[in-house]
Design an enzyme around this catalytic site. Structure first.
Site, short mmCIF file in Angstrom:
data_model
loop_
_atom_site.label_atom_id
_atom_site.label_comp_id
_atom_site.label_asym_id
_atom_site.label_seq_id
_atom_site.Cartn_x
_atom_site.Cartn_y
_atom_site.Cartn_z
N GLY A 10 -7.50 -6.68 -4.81
CA GLY A 10 -7.39 -5.99 -3.89
C GLY A 10 -8.05 -4.86 -3.74
N LEU B 168 -5.37 0.08 0.89
CA LEU B 168 -4.74 1.09 0.01
C LEU B 168 -5.64 1.62 -1.14
CD1 LEU B 168 -1.89 2.49 -1.27
CD2 LEU B 168 -1.70 0.21 -2.28
N HIS C 182 5.12 5.36 -4.54
CA HIS C 182 4.61 6.63 -4.51
C HIS C 182 5.44 7.88 -4.35
CE1 HIS C 182 4.50 5.76 -0.27
NE2 HIS C 182 4.34 7.13 -0.25
N LYS D 126 5.35 12.15 -6.30
CA LYS D 126 5.29 13.84 -5.82
C LYS D 126 5.59 14.71 -6.91
CE LYS D 126 5.46 11.74 -1.04
NZ LYS D 126 4.20 12.43 -0.72
N HIS E 157 12.41 4.14 -0.76
CA HIS E 157 12.03 5.55 -0.91
C HIS E 157 13.13 6.62 -1.03
CE1 HIS E 157 7.84 4.49 -0.74
NE2 HIS E 157 7.88 4.59 0.60
#
Length: 483
Positions: free
Chosen positions: A17, A22, A178, A182, A240
């Protein structure tokens, strides 16, 4: 402060991809950043793979344009861009057929780390995993990276895990979120387990409640078709915010080891009580001045999908029993903001009398946009006239405290380098994903059974008013969302 960058081992990274959004926005510019920082060894190679028919030179042009658009100031170093592009090649591959796989295998070298990034929809995960094995591209030392969503519910998550397990061991599967890449999210563990100041107080005896907020100013936009089948609960809460909850609430692991950390996170999810329907608020943004409503964005005038969720949950273990935790996320809110707010209890007795007011310590951990921490402490207000108390913040912005040389890498680039290192600490394990769905599914099922309709809220607000009532019933208030 000088960055202490440790190069990873030489690797071949295949991005399935590679021509998608992304890859263009995050993955490839992130890898270029790691290249400029000296973390990618000269022998490293990146191979793009997609169904688009293009040459390697055309792919390099696409990546060059992506770096110019999303690579920031580093993109101005044209010599560095040229060196990075030299490490790239491309192969047209049919993910569900036979074409391109033999040619792709020819790009891979013996003795190098092999990583395969599935930047594609989950429906293709099984097909790609099977072909990596059947065409001999992957071996026992290879790693695969899969993007969320990790299923749509518990049943589909189990099916997806079983499909991947047919071809790869759990130690080879990297489920990427993701948010866990962080800098401040990782600092949750450093703050908790690296400071004697906090850990003795990190329990229901001293903490009144915790708030976790992830607010966005954008709507669903071009993602309306996908989002309308998902909603805020599946898109944000289940992954998340659940991960943030685990890191803030878990017990200290015996050591900073991937499975030790993930074992403790799993215990938190399994200790969650079922959520009562009156402890959940769903919302859906309305039209505003010059802005479309959620239903217009989604293309369904009767959609009941939520763009906002607020809920109260409880963790039934010795550390957290009696301390509620409030989660909140939504789109088209007043500000773009992600933060964790730890509200400590008031002192058991005030020696200053009723005129001093009520005061308490509050630790705010900011995840975005300005990463850092604030600790509210109570002091005497300057001036004569007695003991008038006031709360003041001890504010630490990471960018200011650590200096300009401490620029943190982006979440994707950090996590990809962890894949190359073989470090799974910041990646979700299969049983962790399934446990999160097992807790989430009953909430969604109750909405369907009760024909629940999301509460409308105006764009640029803090969400529906019922979310404020959720807190006020407990004699608490959200930390304000304001522009």
């Amino acid at each position: 402060m000088v960055s202490r960058v440790i190069p990873v081992d030489p690797f071949d990274l295949v991005i399935f991809g590679a021509t998608g959004d992304l890859a263009r926005r995050k993955i490839l510019p992130g890898l270029f950043d790691r290249f400029c920082d000296g973390q990618m060894p000269p022998e490293a190679r990146i191979i793009g793979a997609a169904r688009s028919d293009m040459t390697s030179e055309e792919f390099r042009t696409l990546v060059d344009e992506a770096i110019s658009e999303f690579g920031g100031a580093l993109a101005e170093d044209r010599a560095a861009v040229a060196r990075f592009l030299d490490a790239l090649s491309y192969e047209t591959v049919d993910a569900v057929g036979e074409d391109g796989w033999e040619a792709l295998r020819g790009h891979l070298r013996e003795g190098f780390v092999r990583a395969f990034y599935f930047s594609v929809g989950p429906s293709l995960f099984g097909d790609i995993a099977e072909r990596l094995r059947s065409f001999g591209l992957a071996d026992e030392n290879s790693r695969i990276v899969v993007e969320k969503p990790f299923g749509h519910d518990l049943a589909s998550a189990k099916k997806l895990n079983a499909t991947l397990a047919q071809h790869f061991d759990e130690t080879q599967i990297y489920r990427i979120d993701h948010y866990l890449g962080k800098e401040t999210v990782q600092n949750l563990m450093a703050v908790r387990f690296g400071n004697m100041l906090f850990e003795p107080l990190w329990n229901s005896q001293f903490i009144d409640h915790i708030q976790i907020t992830v607010a966005e100013t954008v709507g669903v936009g071009g993602r309306g078709g996908y989002y309308d089948k998902s909603g805020a609960m599946r898109d944000m809460i289940q992954n998340h915010l659940m991960q943030l909850l685990c890191l803030i609430a878990m017990e200290p692991p015996a050591k900073f080891d991937p499975d030790a950390v993930r074992d403790e996170k799993l215990k938190v999810i399994r200790a969650l009580d079922p959520v009562q329907h009156h402890h959940v608020v769903r919302g859906q943004y309305e039209a505003g001045e010059g802005e479309q409503s959620y239903r217009e964005d989604a293309g369904d005038p009767r959609s009941r999908t939520e763009s906002f969720v607020a809920l109260r949950l409880n963790i039934s273990n010795w550390r957290w029993a009696g301390t509620p935790i409030y989660l909140r996320t939504g789109k088209k809110l007043a500000v773009r903001e992600s933060e964790i707010v730890v509200v400590f209890k008031e002192t058991p007795h005030s020696i200053f009398g009723p005129d001093a007011g009520n005061h308490r310590n509050v630790l705010v951990i900011r995840l975005q946009p300005d990463e850092g921490m604030t600790l509210d402490v109570t002091i005497k207000e300057p001036g004569p006239g007695g003991m008038r108390l006031v709360d003041v913040p001890l504010d630490m912005s990471f960018a200011e405290a650590l200096g300009p040389g401490a620029q943190a890498p982006g979440a994707y680039e950090r996590l990809i380098m962890d894949v190359i290192r073989g470090n799974q600490t910041l990646f979700m394990r299969g049983d962790e994903v399934e446990a999160a769905w097992a807790w989430t599914d009953p909430i969604i099922e109750s909405w369907v059974a009760r024909h629940d309709v999301p509460k409308p809220y105006p764009p640029g607000s803090s969400g529906p008013g019922d979310a404020d009532l959720l807190m006020r019933r407990d004699k608490r208030e959200w930390r304000e969302i304001k522009a």
